[in-house]
Motif scaffolding. Structure first.
Motif, short mmCIF file in Angstrom:
data_model
loop_
_atom_site.label_atom_id
_atom_site.label_comp_id
_atom_site.label_asym_id
_atom_site.label_seq_id
_atom_site.Cartn_x
_atom_site.Cartn_y
_atom_site.Cartn_z
N GLN A 172 38.76 -2.08 37.88
CA GLN A 172 39.69 -1.07 37.49
C GLN A 172 39.36 -0.81 35.70
O GLN A 172 39.08 0.24 35.53
CB GLN A 172 40.98 -1.89 37.35
N CYS A 173 39.06 -1.90 35.05
CA CYS A 173 38.91 -1.80 33.35
C CYS A 173 37.59 -2.08 32.80
O CYS A 173 37.05 -1.72 31.96
CB CYS A 173 40.06 -2.38 32.67
N CYS B 228 44.31 -6.56 34.18
CA CYS B 228 44.81 -5.74 35.11
C CYS B 228 45.54 -6.27 36.21
O CYS B 228 46.39 -5.51 36.74
CB CYS B 228 43.41 -4.97 35.52
N LYS C 75 51.17 -0.51 32.84
CA LYS C 75 50.04 0.42 33.61
C LYS C 75 49.89 1.80 32.85
O LYS C 75 48.76 2.41 32.92
CB LYS C 75 50.54 0.74 35.23
N ARG D 56 46.87 -1.81 29.06
CA ARG D 56 45.63 -1.98 29.65
C ARG D 56 44.62 -1.54 28.97
O ARG D 56 44.79 -0.58 27.93
CB ARG D 56 45.68 -1.68 30.88
N ASN E 253 37.17 6.97 37.19
CA ASN E 253 37.85 5.94 37.78
C ASN E 253 39.57 5.66 37.17
O ASN E 253 40.22 5.53 37.92
CB ASN E 253 37.28 4.51 37.43
N LEU E 254 39.40 5.96 35.93
CA LEU E 254 40.83 5.86 35.18
C LEU E 254 41.60 7.12 35.63
O LEU E 254 42.75 7.10 35.88
CB LEU E 254 40.41 5.93 33.62
N THR F 291 41.77 8.71 38.46
CA THR F 291 42.01 8.38 39.74
C THR F 291 43.19 7.24 39.64
O THR F 291 44.31 7.65 40.42
CB THR F 291 40.86 7.87 40.60
N PHE F 292 42.86 6.56 38.92
CA PHE F 292 44.06 5.40 38.63
C PHE F 292 45.37 6.14 38.14
O PHE F 292 46.28 5.89 38.60
CB PHE F 292 43.56 4.32 37.51
N LYS G 297 46.97 8.35 40.96
CA LYS G 297 47.35 7.70 42.13
C LYS G 297 48.47 6.67 41.79
O LYS G 297 49.59 6.65 42.46
CB LYS G 297 46.36 7.07 42.87
N GLU G 298 47.98 5.73 40.98
CA GLU G 298 49.12 4.66 40.43
C GLU G 298 50.18 5.17 39.71
O GLU G 298 51.33 4.44 39.55
CB GLU G 298 48.38 3.53 39.71
#
Lengths: 213, 213
Positions: B63-64, B78, B85, B109, B132-133, B135-136, B139-140
Motif C-alpha cells: 500500500q505505502c 498500514c 486512512k 499514513r 496505487n494511492l 485507487t486506495f 475505494k477505501e
C-alpha cells in the motif's frame, strides 16, 4: 543519529548495528544502505553477502602482514624470489602498499604496521610486527662471510605520511630499528608533480627548497 | 580511483566491485572496508555477511511501499487500525518516514515514492505508486452516504524537501493528485527550533516572515 527503531524490522536493525561503526559508515549511512539493498532485490543482496563471506578465506602474510589468499603463509610479494630482501618499506596500511607498488620504483618488500596512534605510541601488536622484522633481518640477511652473525638491511624506508604525526611516528620507528639497517630513509617531500608553486603551502615549499636537486 | 589490482586477492576484488557503487561508497572506501573486515576476523565477517543476507526477507508494503517483514502484505503502519486512512504523507525515502514519525504529530499514513528526479519528471514506478494511492483513496475512502462513489482524502501532505527541486516535484505531485484530497499541504517553513535569526539565510527568513503566527 539515534533512529526511532520501533518502526524498523529486526533485520534492518541488525544490518545497521553491524555496518555502522565500520570506518566511514555511520548509522545514517547504514540505514540508507539497508534500504537501497532491499530495493535492489534478492540477487544483489545475495551477491553482497557472498562478497563479505568470502573475505574469510584471506590471510595475513606471516612476514609482512599484507593480505593474501595463498595456500602458504607468505604473500605474493614476500614469496617472490626476484624481490630484494634487504630493502624494506614500512607502511601503515595495506592500501599504502598498493599505492607504493604503482610507480614500480622499488623492488623491495614491506612491513604493514597498522594505523599508528597519534600520540606516537606503538601498540603491542605493532611492536610484535617490528620484532618480526628484526628477526627477519637478523636471520635472513645475515652475511655468513662477515664475522658477526647479525644481518643488516641495505635500506629501510619508513613510509609514514608526511604529517606532524607521521613524522613523530617515523622517528619512533627509526629509533626501534637502529642498528638493523645501513640506511633508514623517508619518502621525499616537495611540490607534487602537476602542482603549482602558487598553491603550495609554506611547509611544502620549504621542503622543496631544502631538497632541491 | 583505479586500483592496481594485480596485488589484490580475487575475493578482495569481488568485495570492492560489489560494494563500490553503493550510495556513499567508492572504490577507495570499499578497499578500506575490505582490509578492515579481514583484520576484524572471521566471526565479524560472518556476522556482516548474515546481516546482509537477512535483508532478503524484507518486503515492501503493497500500500505505502515502506519496508516491513510481516507475513501479510501490509506494513505495521498500514495495518494499524488506529491510524487514520484519510491523512496521507507523501515522502521520497523510507528514512523520511522514520523522521516524520518521530514527533508523533500526525496519526496518518504514508506513500513512499522513491527519490525524485531533479528535472521534475516522475518515473514510471513512481507513477504506479501514485496510481496505487489514487485507487486506495477512491475505494477505501468512498463515503457510501454521499451520492458519488468517489472518495477523497481529508489531507495529503506532500513532504518533499524544502528545496527548489523539492518544490518543483511537490507541485507536480500536487497536480497529479488534484481532486483526490480536500486539502493538499506541504511542511511548514521557517527558522529551525534552536536556530538563530543571525545565521538564517534570506529565503528561510522570508518564509518565516510570511508564515508568522
Amino acid at each position: 543519529m539515534k533512529l526511532k527503531v520501533k518502526l524498523l524490522p529486526q533485520s534492518i536493525k541488525n544490518f545497521i548495528d553491524a555496518f555502522s561503526g565500520l570506518p566511514g559508515i555511520g548509522p545514517r549511512q547504514a540505514t540508507r544502505l539497508a534500504f537501497k539493498l532491499v530495493a535492489g532485490g534478492k540477487n544483489k543482496i545475495e551477491e553482497l553477502s557472498r562478497a563479505v563471506s568470502e573475505l574469510k578465506n584471506l590471510k595475513l602474510c606471516s612476514q609482512c602482514f599484507f593480505i593474501h589468499s595463498n595456500f602458504e603463509s607468505l604473500c605474493d610479494i614476500c614469496k617472490n624470489p626476484n624481490r630484494r630482501k634487504d630493502i624494506i618499506m614500512i607502511v601503515e596500511k595495506e592500501t599504502d602498499v598498493i599505492s607504493l607498488e604503482r610507480p614500480k620504483k622499488i623492488n623491495g618488500r614491506y612491513l604493514v604496521l597498522g594505523e599508528l596512534d597519534k600520540a606516537g605510541i606503538l601498540e603491542s601488536g605493532q611492536k610484535l610486527r617490528l620484532n618480526n622484522l628484526k628477526t627477519f633481518i637478523t636471520k635472513e640477511l645475515a652475511d655468513p662471510s662477515a664475522g658477526s652473525g647479525q644481518g643488516k638491511a641495505e635500506e629501510i624506508i619508513i613510509a609514514t605520511n608526511p604529517t606532524t604525526y607521521g613524522d613523530l611516528n617515523a622517528s619512533i620507528i627509526a629509533k626501534e630499528l637502529t642498528g638493523f639497517a645501513k640506511k633508514i630513509t623517508r619518502l621525499g617531500r616537495g611540490i607534487p608533480t602537476g602542482g603549482e608553486i602558487e598553491f603550495a603551502d609554506e611547509d611544502t615549499l620549504g621542503a622543496a627548497l631544502e631538497r632541491r636537486n
